[in-house]
Design an enzyme around this catalytic site. Structure first.
Site, short mmCIF file in Angstrom:
data_model
loop_
_atom_site.label_atom_id
_atom_site.label_comp_id
_atom_site.label_asym_id
_atom_site.label_seq_id
_atom_site.Cartn_x
_atom_site.Cartn_y
_atom_site.Cartn_z
N ARG A 46 22.66 7.71 22.08
CA ARG A 46 23.82 8.52 22.45
C ARG A 46 24.20 9.40 21.27
NH1 ARG A 46 28.15 4.56 25.06
NH2 ARG A 46 29.27 6.49 25.53
N PRO A 47 23.55 10.56 21.19
CA PRO A 47 23.80 11.44 20.05
C PRO A 47 25.20 12.06 20.09
CG PRO A 47 22.30 12.48 21.64
CD PRO A 47 22.60 11.11 22.15
N VAL A 48 25.62 12.61 18.94
CA VAL A 48 26.92 13.30 18.86
C VAL A 48 26.72 14.77 18.47
CG1 VAL A 48 28.44 11.32 18.43
CG2 VAL A 48 27.21 12.34 16.52
N ASP A 49 25.49 15.27 18.64
CA ASP A 49 25.20 16.66 18.22
C ASP A 49 26.12 17.68 18.89
OD1 ASP A 49 23.79 15.81 20.53
OD2 ASP A 49 22.51 17.58 20.45
N LEU A 50 26.45 17.45 20.15
CA LEU A 50 27.25 18.45 20.87
C LEU A 50 28.72 18.42 20.44
CD1 LEU A 50 25.64 18.07 24.42
CD2 LEU A 50 25.13 19.76 22.63
N ASP B 119 29.00 4.95 35.40
CA ASP B 119 29.75 3.73 35.09
C ASP B 119 29.87 2.79 36.30
OD1 ASP B 119 30.01 4.59 32.50
OD2 ASP B 119 32.10 5.20 32.68
N LYS C 138 40.75 2.91 31.18
CA LYS C 138 40.32 2.77 29.78
C LYS C 138 39.88 4.11 29.21
CE LYS C 138 36.01 1.47 28.82
NZ LYS C 138 35.11 2.15 27.87
N ASN C 139 39.07 4.85 29.98
CA ASN C 139 38.47 6.06 29.43
C ASN C 139 39.42 7.26 29.38
OD1 ASN C 139 36.21 4.66 28.85
ND2 ASN C 139 34.97 5.48 30.52
N ARG D 156 32.21 3.59 20.00
CA ARG D 156 31.73 4.96 19.87
C ARG D 156 32.82 6.01 20.01
NH1 ARG D 156 26.72 6.50 20.17
NH2 ARG D 156 27.57 8.45 20.96
N CYS E 168 23.50 2.31 20.61
CA CYS E 168 24.34 1.39 21.37
C CYS E 168 23.55 0.84 22.53
CB CYS E 168 25.62 2.06 21.82
SG CYS E 168 25.48 2.91 23.38
N ARG F 264 36.29 -5.85 26.95
CA ARG F 264 36.45 -4.50 26.40
C ARG F 264 36.98 -3.54 27.47
NH1 ARG F 264 31.70 -2.09 22.95
NH2 ARG F 264 33.35 -0.55 22.84
#
Ligand code: EPZ
Length: 430
Positions: A132-136, A317, A23-24, A103, A127, A409
């Protein structure tokens, strides 16, 4: 949407479980199709709710997606083939309604800004597994020369003259950040060096596919990735690598239930840390050319001490699944979760089945118990859900796992794969 899964514990597993495509890896590979006007063909794509949702999201940007049906002689064990054609991008906005559902769809920011010079992508929000930030990810596209503004919950990125190569140093290892930087830099003007890159096998798979499309990426799988930007990318055909998390999950399922399972297409080097842990518990793991054989015949499980961390360490995971297994070990196990804060949603549900788990910050102490007893349970993320399935395989009586939506999912036909190996498991349609 409201399906449930019913499991009656106590049956050993015996047989073969085919491992699906990861999946990933599939999700970023599908997103990479936005980088080219030509068709990207992906083989070995798993049939998952997240894949269908991403098809819809990409469709919104103008990607034509066709899914080929089964050919003669093929069964549901063969993955699907997806053809993704982003000849014309009709919309550079990824709306809140879609990004908040998955996400990883935030990652479209990279190909959109690289190819179109603009992107407007909703911030994903919270979530189930914590902040779970997206700053990076934003930092990475900014380093490549995009101007960033936050407007009404959206990240608005602009680079009218295109992106330019740069040095991107991640202060923390991030899978999404590395995917994003790699995709965007592929179409930038000049050379990009990513330092402290994620080394996950899915990064390597995406880099290989991008290179088939004409990108010039080297070093994927190490801490330093170098990308020489090219003016355009073409079409390609790529088979998704096998899912290491699914492989580890079923290895833990047989460790829990007892018996012997052949994990067809499982690749040991993709999850060596997890296989080493299983060996320590006393389970027999035998790698072969075609997959991995896992067996536990009667022996008790030994407790373990494990810390999750980025690849090649033990993956976050598989943390919930290992915890489920350790509820039945003889003695006390310790698991430290260092990748995500608050990824312990499964703990209270495992306790409902009779587990003894003590939580303190990022540390869980699991005291093995003689027996678990079936109950009604539910979970709010997919790895937590599957950990409840694993626990149920060894619980006395009936367990009902609610909110199966989360399982769908990320796990292809979980009840089918386990039932074919002798588990008493069925889906109760809602
Ligand atoms: C990927 O998520 C996976 N998702 C996750 O799998 C997996 O758990 C995770 O990598 C870690 O291995 C997909 O591949 C689709 P990260 P990602 O960026 O990329 C922090 C599953 O169950 N961080 O590597 O979102 C972050 O909060 C899912 O299949 C920032 O601080 O994870 C976390 O603590 C769940 N700022 C750490 O880095 C950022 O901008 C690692 O996250 C980005 C991340």
């Amino acid at each position: 949407m409201m399906d449930r899964i019913r499991i009656v514990g106590g049956r050993p597993l015996k047989g073969t479980i085919p491992i699906s495509g990861a999946k990933n890896a599939t999700l970023p590979l599908m997103i990479a199709s936005l980088l080219s006007e030509e068709t990207l063909t992906l083989d070995n794509v798993p049939r998952l709710a997240d894949v269908s949702l991403l098809q819809r999201i990409l469709g919104n940007h103008g990607v034509d997606v066709t899914v080929s049906g089964k050919r003669a002689g093929e069964t549901a064990d063969h993955g699907q083939t997806l053809r993704l054609s982003a000849e014309r991008i009709v919309d550079t906005t990824a709306p809140y309604e879609l990004v908040s559902k998955m996400r990883a769809s935030f990652w479209v920011i990279a190909p959109l800004i690289a190819r179109m010079g603009e992107a407007r992508v909703s911030m994903p929000g919270g979530c189930a597994i914590g902040t779970r930030p997206v700053d990076l990810l934003i930092m990475a596209v900014e380093r490549l020369g995009a101007r960033i503004e936050i407007d009404g919950g959206y990240v608005v990125a602009k680079a009218p003259k295109g992106l330019r190569g740069a040095e991107i140093v991640f202060p923390k290892v991030t899978v999404g950040g590395t995917h994003t930087a790699m995709m965007a830099a592929s179409l930038a003007n000049g050379t990009t060096v990513i330092e402290n890159a994620a080394r996950e096998p899915e990064i390597v798979d995406v880099a290989e596919c991008l290179n088939k499309m004409g990108a010039r990426i080297s070093g994927a799988g190490t801490q330093q990735i170098v990308i020489e930007g090219v003016a355009r990318l073409g079409g390609a055909r790529h088979a998704v690598l096998p899912d290491r998390i699914e492989t580890g999950t079923y290895a833990m399922a047989v460790a829990m239930a007892g018996g012997e399972i052949f994990l067809q297409n499982g690749r040991p080097h993709l999850l060596q840390a997890a296989l080493d842990v299983l060996n320590q518990t006393g389970v027999t793991v035998s790698p072969t050319k075609e997959g991995i054989r896992v067996a536990r015949n009667g022996a008790e499980l030994a407790p373990v001490e494990v810390t999750t961390a980025p690849f090649p360490a033990f993956p976050t995971d598989l943390q919930a699944q290992l915890m489920a297994l350790m509820t039945r070990a003889r003695g006390t196990s310790r698991i430290v979760e260092t990748v995500f804060e608050n990824r312990f949603m499964h703990v209270q549900e495992l306790v409902r089945l009779g587990a003894r788990i003590h939580l303190e910050g990022e540390r869980a102490t699991i005291e093995g118990v003689e027996r678990l007893k079936g109950a009604q349970v539910m979970a709010t993320d997919l790895r937590a859900s599957v950990s409840l399935v694993i626990a149920a395989l060894a619980a006395e009586g009936e367990t009902i796992v609610n909110r199966v939506y989360h399982l769908d999912r990320g796990f292809e036909r979980v009840e089918d794969k386990l039932a074919r190996c002798g588990a008493a498991i069925e889906r109760l349609p809602g």
